[in-house]
Design a protein around this motif. Structure first.
Motif, PDB file in Angstrom:
ATOM      1  N   LYS A  25       0.892  -1.080  -0.105  1.00 19.19           N
ATOM      2  CA  LYS A  25      -0.127   0.055   0.004  1.00 19.19           C
ATOM      3  C   LYS A  25       1.171   1.276  -0.042  1.00 19.19           C
ATOM      4  O   LYS A  25       1.622   1.411   0.780  1.00 19.19           O
ATOM      5  N   ILE A  26       0.876   2.160  -0.956  1.00 20.15           N
ATOM      6  CA  ILE A  26       2.034   3.062  -0.968  1.00 20.15           C
ATOM      7  C   ILE A  26       0.954   4.247  -1.062  1.00 20.15           C
ATOM      8  O   ILE A  26      -0.074   4.583  -1.307  1.00 20.15           O
ATOM      9  N   THR A  27       1.288   5.144   0.088  1.00 19.67           N
ATOM     10  CA  THR A  27       0.166   6.156   0.746  1.00 19.67           C
ATOM     11  C   THR A  27       1.183   7.438   0.735  1.00 19.67           C
ATOM     12  O   THR A  27       0.902   8.483   0.196  1.00 19.67           O
ATOM     13  N   PHE A  28       2.482   7.245   1.345  1.00 16.94           N
ATOM     14  CA  PHE A  28       3.126   8.555   1.475  1.00 16.94           C
ATOM     15  C   PHE A  28       4.080   8.756   0.217  1.00 16.94           C
ATOM     16  O   PHE A  28       4.525   7.795  -0.454  1.00 16.94           O
ATOM     17  N   PRO A  29       4.582   9.990   0.019  1.00 13.16           N
ATOM     18  CA  PRO A  29       5.416  10.199  -1.308  1.00 13.16           C
ATOM     19  C   PRO A  29       6.870   9.534  -0.893  1.00 13.16           C
ATOM     20  O   PRO A  29       7.218   9.423   0.110  1.00 13.16           O
ATOM     21  N   HIS A  30       7.482   9.084  -2.038  1.00 14.79           N
ATOM     22  CA  HIS A  30       8.741   8.742  -1.938  1.00 14.79           C
ATOM     23  C   HIS A  30       9.901   9.735  -2.149  1.00 14.79           C
ATOM     24  O   HIS A  30      11.189   9.314  -2.396  1.00 14.79           O
ATOM     25  N   ARG A  31       9.549  10.755  -2.161  1.00 15.06           N
ATOM     26  CA  ARG A  31      10.658  11.917  -2.035  1.00 15.06           C
ATOM     27  C   ARG A  31      10.500  12.731  -0.992  1.00 15.06           C
ATOM     28  O   ARG A  31       9.322  12.791  -0.232  1.00 15.06           O
ATOM     29  N   CYS A  32      11.409  13.593  -0.600  1.00 14.08           N
ATOM     30  CA  CYS A  32      11.375  14.672   0.536  1.00 14.08           C
ATOM     31  C   CYS A  32      10.469  15.938   0.286  1.00 14.08           C
ATOM     32  O   CYS A  32      11.038  16.610  -0.716  1.00 14.08           O
ATOM     33  N   LEU A  33       9.697  16.169   0.919  1.00 10.88           N
ATOM     34  CA  LEU A  33       8.822  17.474   0.533  1.00 10.88           C
ATOM     35  C   LEU A  33       9.210  18.429   1.602  1.00 10.88           C
ATOM     36  O   LEU A  33       8.502  19.589   1.418  1.00 10.88           O
ATOM     37  N   ILE A  34      10.070  18.252   2.581  1.00 10.71           N
ATOM     38  CA  ILE A  34      10.524  19.121   3.444  1.00 10.71           C
ATOM     39  C   ILE A  34      11.761  19.515   3.531  1.00 10.71           C
ATOM     40  O   ILE A  34      12.758  18.667   3.482  1.00 10.71           O
ATOM     41  N   SER A  35      12.310  20.632   3.701  1.00 16.16           N
ATOM     42  CA  SER A  35      13.789  20.951   3.935  1.00 16.16           C
ATOM     43  C   SER A  35      13.735  21.841   5.127  1.00 16.16           C
ATOM     44  O   SER A  35      12.513  22.546   5.557  1.00 16.16           O
ATOM     45  N   CYS A  36      14.840  21.930   5.824  1.00 18.17           N
ATOM     46  CA  CYS A  36      14.910  22.420   7.176  1.00 18.17           C
ATOM     47  C   CYS A  36      16.316  23.393   7.438  1.00 18.17           C
ATOM     48  O   CYS A  36      17.384  23.078   6.589  1.00 18.17           O
ATOM     49  N   SER A  37      15.967  24.503   7.842  1.00 21.45           N
ATOM     50  CA  SER A  37      17.240  25.302   8.269  1.00 21.45           C
ATOM     51  C   SER A  37      17.584  25.109   9.650  1.00 21.45           C
ATOM     52  O   SER A  37      16.702  25.464  10.330  1.00 21.45           O
ATOM     53  N   GLN A  86       6.637  21.889   1.279  1.00 20.64           N
ATOM     54  CA  GLN A  86       6.455  22.085  -0.370  1.00 20.64           C
ATOM     55  C   GLN A  86       4.976  21.569  -0.482  1.00 20.64           C
ATOM     56  O   GLN A  86       4.685  20.634  -0.120  1.00 20.64           O
ATOM     57  N   PHE A  87       4.143  22.490  -0.946  1.00 21.10           N
ATOM     58  CA  PHE A  87       2.899  21.962  -1.435  1.00 21.10           C
ATOM     59  C   PHE A  87       2.631  21.832  -3.122  1.00 21.10           C
ATOM     60  O   PHE A  87       3.591  22.321  -3.542  1.00 21.10           O
ATOM     61  N   ALA A  88       1.431  21.670  -3.655  1.00 17.91           N
ATOM     62  CA  ALA A  88       1.474  21.661  -4.943  1.00 17.91           C
ATOM     63  C   ALA A  88       1.593  23.174  -5.544  1.00 17.91           C
ATOM     64  O   ALA A  88       2.131  23.407  -6.543  1.00 17.91           O
ATOM     65  N   HIS A  89       0.899  24.052  -5.047  1.00 13.46           N
ATOM     66  CA  HIS A  89       0.783  25.622  -5.266  1.00 13.46           C
ATOM     67  C   HIS A  89       1.515  26.542  -4.627  1.00 13.46           C
ATOM     68  O   HIS A  89       1.183  27.859  -4.848  1.00 13.46           O
ATOM     69  N   HIS A  90       1.881  26.077  -3.188  1.00 14.30           N
ATOM     70  CA  HIS A  90       2.412  27.025  -2.513  1.00 14.30           C
ATOM     71  C   HIS A  90       3.625  26.319  -1.529  1.00 14.30           C
ATOM     72  O   HIS A  90       3.566  25.213  -1.379  1.00 14.30           O
ATOM     73  N   LEU A  91       4.119  27.479  -0.899  1.00 20.16           N
ATOM     74  CA  LEU A  91       5.064  26.909   0.121  1.00 20.16           C
ATOM     75  C   LEU A  91       4.874  27.449   1.405  1.00 20.16           C
ATOM     76  O   LEU A  91       4.334  28.607   1.530  1.00 20.16           O
ATOM     77  N   GLU A  92       5.139  26.815   2.589  1.00 16.09           N
ATOM     78  CA  GLU A  92       5.020  27.425   3.692  1.00 16.09           C
ATOM     79  C   GLU A  92       6.095  27.524   4.520  1.00 16.09           C
ATOM     80  O   GLU A  92       6.723  26.216   4.668  1.00 16.09           O
ATOM     81  N   LEU A  93       6.519  28.454   5.428  1.00 18.25           N
ATOM     82  CA  LEU A  93       7.389  28.329   6.011  1.00 18.25           C
ATOM     83  C   LEU A  93       6.970  28.698   7.717  1.00 18.25           C
ATOM     84  O   LEU A  93       6.531  29.600   8.096  1.00 18.25           O
ATOM     85  N   TRP A  94       7.775  27.775   8.408  1.00 20.93           N
ATOM     86  CA  TRP A  94       7.436  27.658   9.937  1.00 20.93           C
ATOM     87  C   TRP A  94       8.399  27.886  10.817  1.00 20.93           C
ATOM     88  O   TRP A  94       9.751  27.285  10.451  1.00 20.93           O
ATOM     89  N   ARG A  95       8.467  28.518  11.785  1.00 23.93           N
ATOM     90  CA  ARG A  95       9.420  28.509  12.904  1.00 23.93           C
ATOM     91  C   ARG A  95       9.128  27.594  14.081  1.00 23.93           C
ATOM     92  O   ARG A  95       8.032  27.397  14.330  1.00 23.93           O
ATOM     93  N   LEU A  96      10.057  26.543  14.537  1.00 23.12           N
ATOM     94  CA  LEU A  96       9.416  25.745  15.346  1.00 23.12           C
ATOM     95  C   LEU A  96       9.330  26.514  16.686  1.00 23.12           C
ATOM     96  O   LEU A  96      10.125  27.428  17.012  1.00 23.12           O
ATOM     97  N   GLY A  97       8.485  25.849  17.593  1.00 24.94           N
ATOM     98  CA  GLY A  97       8.291  26.386  18.860  1.00 24.94           C
ATOM     99  C   GLY A  97       9.534  26.091  19.914  1.00 24.94           C
ATOM    100  O   GLY A  97      10.615  25.393  19.276  1.00 24.94           O
ATOM    101  N   SER A  98       9.685  26.367  20.760  1.00 23.34           N
ATOM    102  CA  SER A  98      10.710  26.402  21.914  1.00 23.34           C
ATOM    103  C   SER A  98      10.062  25.822  23.230  1.00 23.34           C
ATOM    104  O   SER A  98       8.807  26.213  23.504  1.00 23.34           O
ATOM    105  N   THR A  99      10.675  25.278  24.114  1.00 26.57           N
ATOM    106  CA  THR A  99      10.581  24.826  25.353  1.00 26.57           C
ATOM    107  C   THR A  99      11.697  25.178  26.538  1.00 26.57           C
ATOM    108  O   THR A  99      12.703  25.023  25.881  1.00 26.57           O
ATOM    109  N   ALA A 100      11.455  25.342  27.576  1.00 29.87           N
ATOM    110  CA  ALA A 100      12.287  25.605  28.530  1.00 29.87           C
ATOM    111  C   ALA A 100      12.345  24.468  29.446  1.00 29.87           C
ATOM    112  O   ALA A 100      13.274  24.485  30.368  1.00 29.87           O
ATOM    113  N   ALA A 101      11.535  23.528  29.216  1.00 30.05           N
ATOM    114  CA  ALA A 101      11.467  22.670  30.285  1.00 30.05           C
ATOM    115  C   ALA A 101      12.258  21.643  30.221  1.00 30.05           C
ATOM    116  O   ALA A 101      12.744  21.237  29.122  1.00 30.05           O
TER     117      ALA A 101
END
Lengths: 255, 656
Positions: free
Chosen positions: B299-311, B320-335
């Protein structure tokens, strides 16, 4: 063309009229006096003649000289020629005005020359990807060429596409609309037959919750919470909280 | 191994498009799958069902039919009235030919493979001759001349047949004159083409039966329904030794939740795909010779290439989506906490940027630089490069205009570690190197492809010190280029399975290659030979459970301070390979859940081996090491994908 009105017994009189030219004036004058109408020239004569015929059937029809008829015909021709010339000049003026308008419009709408050069130099892309502006430019250019062709010489064959327009194709916008509408209709057909009324469809939430409902300990639906509720309200509340805290900290500091 | 804090990311809203058509090519054992957004993917079924090629989609394409013709040529036709041929070497659309008949509803190739038949909306069937470069229009059949239609055509047409406006979704024509039709009333009907009468009718479902595919030998066919079930029909003899045969419905399979819009029948397997985006390949047990793991359901569900890149420096993720890109900053924790704790976030993850593409084409690839200030992505016709500026909490985006004219479409884009260079692999097989300056860039060099071949380079890897660049194509081995001297350094020998992931280790400059049959090689670039560890593991062989994994390894990364560790992941596990520990043989337990707790745990210490596998985070789309103590894992639970699919057919169950 001058239409000669048909008269039954005209021919012998006209033959006479052709032979001697000196007499007609006096005859006309007589005729005019007889009926009490002023002799207003060649054009007025035929009418009087007919009235005369009704009243006095026995009288021979009056003679109409060739010269008068010729003059009449020439007058008519001249008049018609005048009207045609007037029409032509009016049309020419109209066309000139329209062309000027087009040139003005084109100057406003057309892309600057250097961009056009760039476009023609750019590599040829798929038909579908040619932008709408290019199509407009093409059509306007075609229009202009057509106008020029018809104005200058009517016999000259119009050139539709010049050799320089090799890198992009001219498409009729009407065809493009038709194709899009057919594609939309086809897609709508498929969508209606799969998801339209009459099909037995259910929401994804209900589908995923079927198992939850049949468990020995019933659980809630898969998408029980509606996260899309009140998004604007929540955003406003967040912004208000941030501002309130800022204000509160400022007042605390000032104290 | 060490302790890590893991950022579990679940806000990547990835929904794959549904599968619309499936076409199987017997000669090369490849499957072409076309999706609803116009993407066409080619799966190599003999290379462990790996997606080796794909053609990005286009908004105007609504593919309705896909077929293979002779000589491994792939054609597709859609509702926009065009027939497209795909170039499998250069990975682009060769040409698009308008059939001038309105939307095309079906297409098939003749058995010899030299002609193409297309059924259009205006009722005509057009015949095209396939020439070596192109296809040419040959003839036009009207609706009445159906006798000229060739045998073994799978033709899909719509017609208002009976009072309830039944739609015939699929038709198959067998060589003995039987016509099989499947329609929206849930019936499979057998007609006799000579007399034009209905021979048999099977009511198999309450919902539509939407697709049909016949095997080459014409002794079995498969149909797919809207409820997600596929049925297998076989021609069996009436009694055990009679010669009379009849069609019998033999096996139902329920592997899908939504409509099954496309089925295919290979000699040994049934292939189905539908709106629920899974591609299911079900090998038939009676056709499979060797009953090993190859005969299991795939059963092939997930893509076989990487759609995410990380800084890594700025802790940013680019989706990476089909028609747009989203940039997110990761959250942080102090605990802090101990093993297995969930730590509360002190700062939530931030959606920084939503970048839409202009135009109808899909995005092929995207990348963010390690310093976080450059974003590059590519569509079929252009490559876009953006410069980001961060001021306090705001982000400022500026596009770099004036991209060079020779850079049309890139299959893979990568930035160097110091973010000063940009590497672009174009689909003509050439690799371009650009130097990034403050607001613009400069073209440094282009590596041309090897003589004669136009091979698309699919994967790139850059060494952290910036000296080496590795590029893998679709057939030849992995090429390694020297970036400082701008020439080809060496080529790793070709392996018969395609490469799924590539990476270069930091200090030792070892190139780690993962293939689709789950083999992992390590090649030392300075020495131009395989490393000692790689030879050992090839000699011993991988553990059988490792080789039986379904999903390919899509990303490999390394620890900056520990050269003996390799971190890799696939969709259902992530693994840290410790090269200093002994290798497991087939008898040892592959999945060791816990590390040795205390000194006296001798047994566990003795059975410790190099492969440390964890299945805590699944399904994984991406996993990387951010710094020495932090990992990021991007998960995509299957329920979240299903929640965004179109509505399924209602199933009435007792008690609900």
């Amino acid at each position: 063309m001058v239409q000669l009105r048909p008269r039954a017994s005209r021919t012998p009189a006209s033959a006479e009229a052709m032979v001697d030219e000196g007499q007609p004036a006096s005859e006309e004058a007589e005729h005019g006096l007889l009926l009490g109408q002023p002799s207003s020239g060649a054009a007025a004569e035929p009418l009087e003649d007919e009235d005369g015929e009704d009243e006095l059937d026995d009288e021979a029809p009056e003679e109409l000289t060739f010269a008068s008829a010729q003059a009449e015909a020439r007058e008519e021709e001249r008049r018609v020629r005048e009207t045609v010339r007037r029409d032509k000049t009016l049309l020419k003026e109209k066309r000139k005005r329209r062309e000027e308008l087009f040139i003005e419009q084109k100057k406003r709408k057309l892309l600057p020359d250097f961009l056009l050069e760039q476009l023609t130099a750019a590599p040829h892309t798929d038909i579908k990807k040619s932008p709408g502006k290019l199509k407009e430019v093409n059509l306007q250019k075609k229009n202009e060429e057509c106008e020029k062709g018809s104005d200058s010489k009517k016999v000259k064959v119009q050139k539709v596409q010049s050799a320089s327009q090799k890198s992009y194709l001219a498409l009729r916008l009407k065809d493009q609309d038709l194709r899009d509408s057919r594609q939309q209709a086809a897609k709508a057909f498929i969508h209606n037959s799969l998801y339209g009324p009459g099909t037995n469809r259910t929401t994804v939430n209900k589908f995923l919750s079927l198992d939850n409902k049949r468990l020995p300990v019933k659980k809630a639906a898969a998408q029980f919470l509606n996260h899309a509720w009140g998004i604007q309200k929540k955003q406003n509340a967040k912004r208000f909280k941030r501002r309130w805290m800022f204000r509160k900290m400022k007042t605390n500091k000032s104290k | 191994m060490g302790e890590f804090k893991v950022h579990r990311v679940r806000f990547f809203n990835y929904v794959p498009p549904g599968i619309r058509c499936v076409a199987y090519n017997n000669q090369s054992n490849r499957l072409a799958v076309s999706r609803t957004d116009g993407t066409v993917e080619i799966y190599n079924l003999s290379a462990n069902y790996f997606q080796e090629k794909f053609f990005p989609g286009h908004e105007s394409r609504a593919t309705e039919a896909l077929c293979w013709a002779e000589g491994q040529r792939l054609f597709s036709a859609g509702l926009n009235g065009e027939i497209l041929e795909y170039d499998l070497q250069a990975l682009n659309v060769k040409y698009a030919l308008d059939a001038f008949g309105g939307p095309i509803w079906s297409m098939t190739a003749s058995p010899s493979g030299s002609q193409l038949l297309v059924g259009c909306e205006d009722g005509s069937v057009k015949l095209f001759q396939i020439t070596p470069d192109n296809i040419q229009f040959e003839r036009n059949f009207d609706r009445q001349k159906s006798s000229a239609v060739r045998k073994m055509i799978v033709d899909r047409q719509y017609m208002g047949v009976s009072k309830r406006k039944c739609i015939v979704w699929g038709v198959a024509f067998l060589s003995d004159g039987t016509v099989i039709s499947v329609d929206s009333a849930g019936k499979v009907q057998f007609w006799d083409s000579a007399t034009g009468t209905l021979v048999k009718s099977h009511l198999i479902s309450n919902a539509d039966v939407q697709s049909i595919a016949v095997a080459d030998q014409e002794d079995s066919f498969v149909v797919g329904t809207a409820e997600g079930t596929i049925f297998h029909f076989q021609l069996v003899s009436v009694t055990s030794n009679s010669s009379e045969k009849q069609w019998v419905r033999t096996k139902p399979f329920q592997h899908h939740t939504h409509d099954v819009r496309a089925v295919a029948h290979s000699p040994t397997a049934l292939i189905s795909g539908g709106t629920d985006t899974h591609l299911v390949i079900r090998p038939l047990m009676e056709k499979v010779e060797v009953k090993n793991y190859d005969a299991a359901l795939r059963k092939i569900t997930f893509p076989h290439r990487c759609l995410i890149s990380c800084s890594k420096k700025k802790q940013l993720l680019l989706f990476q989506f089909a028609h747009h890109l989203e940039l997110w900053r990761l959250g942080s924790t102090a605990a802090t906490g101990k093993n297995g704790d969930t730590l509360p976030l002190s700062k939530n993850a931030d959606h920084l940027l939503h970048l839409k593409t202009k135009g109808p084409e899909n995005i092929i690839c995207s990348c963010i630089s390690p310093c976080g200030s450059w974003i590059a992505y590519s569509t079929v016709s252009r490559v876009f490069l953006y410069r980001l500026n961060y001021e306090h909490d705001n982000i400022n985006l500026k596009r770099v205009s004036k991209m060079p004219a020779f850079l049309r479409s890139a299959l893979q884009i990568m930035f160097s570690e110091d973010s000063k260079k940009l590497f672009v692999a174009s689909n003509q097989g050439s690799l371009h190197i650009f130097q990034l300056l403050e607001g613009s860039f400069k073209h440094l060099h282009t590596f041309q492809p090897q003589s004669g071949t136009v091979e698309a380079m699919c994967l790139l890897a850059v060494s952290p010190d910036g000296n080496w660049l590795a590029a893998s194509g679709t057939s030849a081995g992995v090429h390694v280029y020297n970036v400082k001297h701008l020439k080809l350094h060496c080529t790793v020998p070709a392996y018969n399975f395609p490469v799924t992931a590539l990476a270069i280790a930091p200090i030792t400059n070892n190139l780690v290659i993962a293939h689709s049959d789950q083999q992992v090689f390590e090649y030392s670039i300075p020495e131009k030979q395989y490393t000692e560890w790689s030879r050992n593991i090839q000699k011993q062989g991988f553990h059988h459970l490792w080789l039986q994994r379904d999903t390919p390894i899509t990303h490999i990364s390394f620890h900056p301070k520990r050269p003996m560790h390799i971190l890799l992941h696939d969709a259902y596990m992530f693994c840290i390979i410790d090269k200093s520990l002994p290798l497991p043989n087939d008898k040892t337990l592959l999945y060791n859940p816990l590390p040795p707790t205390n000194e006296s745990d001798v047994f566990r210490r003795r059975t410790a081996h190099a492969f440390k596998i964890s299945k805590i985070y699944k399904p994984l789309l991406f996993m990387d090491l951010l710094d020495e103590r932090t990992l990021v894992a991007v998960e995509r639970p299957l329920d979240d994908i299903i929640a965004q699919l179109p509505p399924p057919i209602k199933k009435k169950k007792f008690g609900t």
